[in-house]
Design an enzyme around this catalytic site. Structure first.
Site, mmCIF file in Angstrom:
data_model
loop_
_atom_site.group_PDB
_atom_site.id
_atom_site.type_symbol
_atom_site.label_atom_id
_atom_site.label_comp_id
_atom_site.label_asym_id
_atom_site.label_seq_id
_atom_site.Cartn_x
_atom_site.Cartn_y
_atom_site.Cartn_z
ATOM 1 N N SER A 1 66.095 75.761 -66.336
ATOM 2 C CA SER A 1 64.883 75.862 -67.139
ATOM 3 C C SER A 1 64.574 74.531 -67.808
ATOM 4 O O SER A 1 65.397 74.000 -68.563
ATOM 5 C CB SER A 1 65.066 76.932 -68.217
ATOM 6 O OG SER A 1 64.048 76.802 -69.183
ATOM 7 N N HIS B 1 62.689 76.280 -63.180
ATOM 8 C CA HIS B 1 62.108 77.354 -63.989
ATOM 9 C C HIS B 1 61.273 76.726 -65.104
ATOM 10 O O HIS B 1 61.770 75.917 -65.894
ATOM 11 C CB HIS B 1 63.246 78.200 -64.565
ATOM 12 C CG HIS B 1 62.818 79.378 -65.374
ATOM 13 N ND1 HIS B 1 62.495 80.598 -64.811
ATOM 14 C CD2 HIS B 1 62.681 79.559 -66.710
ATOM 15 C CE1 HIS B 1 62.194 81.459 -65.760
ATOM 16 N NE2 HIS B 1 62.282 80.858 -66.931
ATOM 17 N N ASP C 1 58.899 77.331 -68.310
ATOM 18 C CA ASP C 1 58.568 78.312 -69.346
ATOM 19 C C ASP C 1 57.258 77.954 -70.029
ATOM 20 O O ASP C 1 57.181 76.974 -70.768
ATOM 21 C CB ASP C 1 59.694 78.359 -70.391
ATOM 22 C CG ASP C 1 60.932 79.059 -69.867
ATOM 23 O OD1 ASP C 1 60.807 80.211 -69.416
ATOM 24 O OD2 ASP C 1 62.022 78.433 -69.887
ATOM 25 N N MET D 1 54.685 79.035 -72.839
ATOM 26 C CA MET D 1 54.624 79.857 -74.055
ATOM 27 C C MET D 1 53.354 79.530 -74.820
ATOM 28 O O MET D 1 52.986 78.358 -74.946
ATOM 29 C CB MET D 1 55.823 79.568 -74.957
ATOM 30 C CG MET D 1 57.173 79.745 -74.279
ATOM 31 S SD MET D 1 58.487 79.522 -75.489
ATOM 32 C CE MET D 1 59.920 79.543 -74.395
ATOM 33 N N HIS E 1 57.476 80.982 -65.485
ATOM 34 C CA HIS E 1 57.703 82.148 -66.350
ATOM 35 C C HIS E 1 56.684 82.102 -67.473
ATOM 36 O O HIS E 1 56.775 81.245 -68.357
ATOM 37 C CB HIS E 1 59.138 82.092 -66.890
ATOM 38 C CG HIS E 1 59.484 83.181 -67.859
ATOM 39 N ND1 HIS E 1 60.627 83.143 -68.642
ATOM 40 C CD2 HIS E 1 58.875 84.364 -68.161
ATOM 41 C CE1 HIS E 1 60.692 84.239 -69.390
ATOM 42 N NE2 HIS E 1 59.641 84.982 -69.125
ATOM 43 N N MET F 1 55.218 83.357 -70.698
ATOM 44 C CA MET F 1 55.409 84.145 -71.934
ATOM 45 C C MET F 1 54.125 84.022 -72.742
ATOM 46 O O MET F 1 54.070 83.340 -73.774
ATOM 47 C CB MET F 1 56.637 83.619 -72.694
ATOM 48 C CG MET F 1 57.940 84.056 -72.024
ATOM 49 S SD MET F 1 59.330 83.059 -72.532
ATOM 50 C CE MET F 1 59.096 81.684 -71.404
ATOM 51 N N MET G 1 65.083 89.837 -69.133
ATOM 52 C CA MET G 1 65.412 88.870 -70.181
ATOM 53 C C MET G 1 66.743 89.261 -70.821
ATOM 54 O O MET G 1 66.932 90.410 -71.234
ATOM 55 C CB MET G 1 64.317 88.825 -71.250
ATOM 56 C CG MET G 1 63.004 88.168 -70.810
ATOM 57 S SD MET G 1 63.145 86.469 -70.232
ATOM 58 C CE MET G 1 63.844 85.632 -71.669
ATOM 59 N N ASP H 1 67.630 85.670 -67.450
ATOM 60 C CA ASP H 1 67.161 84.473 -68.158
ATOM 61 C C ASP H 1 67.537 84.601 -69.628
ATOM 62 O O ASP H 1 67.084 85.517 -70.309
ATOM 63 C CB ASP H 1 65.645 84.370 -67.990
ATOM 64 C CG ASP H 1 65.039 83.139 -68.651
ATOM 65 O OD1 ASP H 1 65.801 82.261 -69.114
ATOM 66 O OD2 ASP H 1 63.786 83.073 -68.696
#
Ligand code: DX5
Ligand code: ZN
Length: 224
Positions: A9, A32, A34, A36, A65, A67, A136, A174
């Site tokens: 990540s 990966h 992320d 957000m 991913h 979020m 998660m 994760d």
């Protein structure tokens, strides 16, 4: 049992030396990423413009991913910029099946993620619409948190349900994945492992990836 994938990540990478950090994880299966939005989770990273540059720069394919709230609005754009997989949260989605179909139609693997408090059963009806499920193993939002072993029964239940469906879905974990926790997740049925601090916090990230891969492989060998 399908293969083992190790997805570092970049949340734990150096955001102003991203290219150098991407070059340090050439042994990874996916990177990966992320995203957000400071609404779905209490943290903010970056959006499509940054992910586009990571896509252009990274030697390995992207596992995005999201979020974020309102994935119906934003997720297709990440598939369009070329991400290999795009995972959105079930808790944030109003039309998960329709969104999965859109992502697949664009050419990405469709993924759905669940927070620690969301039960396995909430995914049983939609399982066949997805290429990967992300369980998660911490509350989403931050790297460097402790693995939550209480999420393992949910992972095992999803693995069993996927087997019942004859599904080839990948099961991803994760949060808090390290050389000391990866075996538990592998034994419960995970085949795809996200690790941020365990990879980028190591002196040699490629060695850390190899150690994680070996840990997962030996747990799979013992489980079968
Ligand atoms: C957390 C992110 C993770 C995070 C994992 O919400 O989704 O991908 O980077 O970091 P570690 O492996 O340090 O727990
Ligand atoms: Zn993540």
């Amino acid at each position: 049992m399908s293969g083992i994938r190790i997805n570092p990540s970049v949340l734990s990478a150096d955001f102003v030396n991203m290219q150098a950090d991407l070059d340090r994880i050439a042994a990874a299966d996916f990177v990966h990423v992320d995203v957000m939005d400071n609404h779905f989770v209490p943290n903010l990273t970056f959006g499509p413009q940054m992910v586009q540059r990571i896509q252009e720069t990274s030697p390995v394919p992207l596992d995005v991913h999201l979020m974020i709230d309102d994935p119906e609005r934003w997720a297709p754009g990440y598939a369009e910029l070329g991400a290999a997989s795009v995972t959105f949260h079930l808790e944030a989605s109003s039309e998960p099946v329709a969104l999965a179909r859109r992502l697949r139609a664009i050419g990405a693997r469709a993924g759905v993620a669940v927070k620690p408090g969301t039960p396995a059963e909430s995914l049983y009806d939609v399982l066949d619409e997805f290429d990967q499920i992300l369980v998660m193993t911490v509350e989403p939002g931050f790297g460097g948190q402790s693995f939550m072993p209480e999420t393992m029964p949910k992972l095992a239940a999803l693995a069993a349900e996927a087997r019942r469906h004859g599904s080839a879905v990948w099961l991803q974990v994760d949060g808090g994945i390290s050389a000391s926790t990866i075996a538990q997740a592998a034994e419960a049925g995970a085949d795809t492992f996200v690790a941020g601090s365990a990879v980028f916090g190591a002196d040699d990230p490629d060695l850390a990836i190899a150690a994680l891969r070996a840990g997962a492989a030996s747990a799979h060998a013992h489980a079968h």
